[in-house]
Design a protein around this motif. Sequence first.
Motif, PDB file in Angstrom:
ATOM      1  N   ALA A   7      22.226   5.244  40.681  1.00  0.00           N
ATOM      2  CA  ALA A   7      23.499   5.920  40.419  1.00  0.00           C
ATOM      3  C   ALA A   7      23.791   5.988  38.921  1.00  0.00           C
ATOM      4  O   ALA A   7      24.227   7.018  38.410  1.00  0.00           O
ATOM      5  N   VAL A   8      23.534   4.884  38.215  1.00  0.00           N
ATOM      6  CA  VAL A   8      23.764   4.869  36.766  1.00  0.00           C
ATOM      7  C   VAL A   8      22.818   5.852  36.071  1.00  0.00           C
ATOM      8  O   VAL A   8      23.242   6.624  35.204  1.00  0.00           O
ATOM      9  N   LEU A   9      21.551   5.838  36.455  1.00  0.00           N
ATOM     10  CA  LEU A   9      20.587   6.755  35.842  1.00  0.00           C
ATOM     11  C   LEU A   9      20.947   8.209  36.141  1.00  0.00           C
ATOM     12  O   LEU A   9      20.916   9.064  35.252  1.00  0.00           O
ATOM     13  N   ARG A  10      21.291   8.485  37.395  1.00  0.00           N
ATOM     14  CA  ARG A  10      21.650   9.847  37.790  1.00  0.00           C
ATOM     15  C   ARG A  10      22.875  10.337  37.005  1.00  0.00           C
ATOM     16  O   ARG A  10      22.884  11.445  36.466  1.00  0.00           O
ATOM     17  N   THR A  11      23.892   9.495  36.901  1.00  0.00           N
ATOM     18  CA  THR A  11      25.101   9.852  36.158  1.00  0.00           C
ATOM     19  C   THR A  11      24.796  10.058  34.680  1.00  0.00           C
ATOM     20  O   THR A  11      25.301  10.997  34.053  1.00  0.00           O
ATOM     21  N   THR A  12      23.958   9.213  34.129  1.00  0.00           N
ATOM     22  CA  THR A  12      23.578   9.328  32.720  1.00  0.00           C
ATOM     23  C   THR A  12      22.828  10.634  32.461  1.00  0.00           C
ATOM     24  O   THR A  12      23.112  11.337  31.487  1.00  0.00           O
ATOM     25  N   VAL A  13      21.890  10.957  33.332  1.00  0.00           N
ATOM     26  CA  VAL A  13      21.122  12.190  33.173  1.00  0.00           C
ATOM     27  C   VAL A  13      22.044  13.411  33.270  1.00  0.00           C
ATOM     28  O   VAL A  13      21.933  14.347  32.475  1.00  0.00           O
ATOM     29  N   ILE A  14      22.967  13.391  34.213  1.00  0.00           N
ATOM     30  CA  ILE A  14      23.899  14.511  34.368  1.00  0.00           C
ATOM     31  C   ILE A  14      24.783  14.647  33.130  1.00  0.00           C
ATOM     32  O   ILE A  14      24.990  15.754  32.621  1.00  0.00           O
ATOM     33  N   ALA A  15      25.286  13.525  32.630  1.00  0.00           N
ATOM     34  CA  ALA A  15      26.153  13.560  31.441  1.00  0.00           C
ATOM     35  C   ALA A  15      25.386  14.069  30.218  1.00  0.00           C
ATOM     36  O   ALA A  15      25.893  14.909  29.459  1.00  0.00           O
ATOM     37  N   ILE A  16      24.175  13.564  30.013  1.00  0.00           N
ATOM     38  CA  ILE A  16      23.366  14.016  28.882  1.00  0.00           C
ATOM     39  C   ILE A  16      23.076  15.503  29.001  1.00  0.00           C
ATOM     40  O   ILE A  16      23.175  16.253  28.023  1.00  0.00           O
ATOM     41  N   PHE A  17      22.749  15.944  30.205  1.00  0.00           N
ATOM     42  CA  PHE A  17      22.446  17.361  30.400  1.00  0.00           C
ATOM     43  C   PHE A  17      23.671  18.230  30.111  1.00  0.00           C
ATOM     44  O   PHE A  17      23.551  19.291  29.489  1.00  0.00           O
ATOM     45  N   ALA A  18      24.841  17.786  30.543  1.00  0.00           N
ATOM     46  CA  ALA A  18      26.066  18.545  30.291  1.00  0.00           C
ATOM     47  C   ALA A  18      26.336  18.665  28.789  1.00  0.00           C
ATOM     48  O   ALA A  18      26.652  19.755  28.289  1.00  0.00           O
ATOM     49  N   VAL A  19      26.213  17.557  28.065  1.00  0.00           N
ATOM     50  CA  VAL A  19      26.417  17.592  26.616  1.00  0.00           C
ATOM     51  C   VAL A  19      25.355  18.469  25.949  1.00  0.00           C
ATOM     52  O   VAL A  19      25.647  19.227  25.016  1.00  0.00           O
ATOM     53  N   LEU A  20      24.141  18.387  26.445  1.00  0.00           N
ATOM     54  CA  LEU A  20      23.048  19.197  25.909  1.00  0.00           C
ATOM     55  C   LEU A  20      23.332  20.692  26.084  1.00  0.00           C
ATOM     56  O   LEU A  20      23.131  21.480  25.151  1.00  0.00           O
ATOM     57  N   VAL A  21      23.832  21.084  27.227  1.00  0.00           N
ATOM     58  CA  VAL A  21      24.165  22.489  27.472  1.00  0.00           C
ATOM     59  C   VAL A  21      25.266  22.946  26.519  1.00  0.00           C
ATOM     60  O   VAL A  21      25.180  24.030  25.926  1.00  0.00           O
ATOM     61  N   VAL A  22      26.289  22.116  26.341  1.00  0.00           N
ATOM     62  CA  VAL A  22      27.378  22.464  25.422  1.00  0.00           C
ATOM     63  C   VAL A  22      26.843  22.610  23.996  1.00  0.00           C
ATOM     64  O   VAL A  22      27.184  23.570  23.288  1.00  0.00           O
ATOM     65  N   CYS A  23      26.004  21.690  23.570  1.00  0.00           N
ATOM     66  CA  CYS A  23      25.431  21.750  22.218  1.00  0.00           C
ATOM     67  C   CYS A  23      24.615  23.018  22.003  1.00  0.00           C
ATOM     68  O   CYS A  23      24.749  23.688  20.969  1.00  0.00           O
ATOM     69  N   VAL A  24      23.774  23.345  22.961  1.00  0.00           N
ATOM     70  CA  VAL A  24      22.922  24.524  22.819  1.00  0.00           C
ATOM     71  C   VAL A  24      23.773  25.798  22.843  1.00  0.00           C
ATOM     72  O   VAL A  24      23.529  26.721  22.060  1.00  0.00           O
TER      73      VAL A  24
END
Length: 167
Positions: A7-24
Amino acid sequence: MKRAVDAVLRTTVIAIFAVLVVCVCWQVVSRYVLGTPSVLTDEIARFLFMWLALIGGAYTFGARRHLAIDLLTSGLTGRKQLASEAAVLVVVIAFALVVMVWGGGTLVARTFASGQVTPALRISMGWVYAAIPFAGIVISYFCLLFFADIARGRMPSAEGDVELPLE
């Protein structure tokens, strides 16, 4: 415990991906609409992508959804299949511990000691490289869980999957 780690890994990956999309997206807008590319979002996106790839790979390994070449072992059953799985796990945990944890940890320590910082964000490169030993620790943890399944005489599987009986 595995469910919590997942759950922690899944949440972390989702959060990183969301920030990554915003940055790009901001990078595209700032470059093509405003005419001045954002240096910060470019650097953030690069470093987050590294973390995303390594944490996502560790999560995928733990979920038993990683790419595997099982041409030689697909026909095995019973103890031979367990022995084959154990041999693969020995190679994986050896790589994770030696290359990722020890080697990556050494890289992180040396980078912190050298004081190397990122050009735009001015944070230590050690934080960027810390993804390597972190992912190695997570992969090693999953290997130990899978070894425990093998010791109980069953093939490791992701929780929720149906386990096929060994012949």
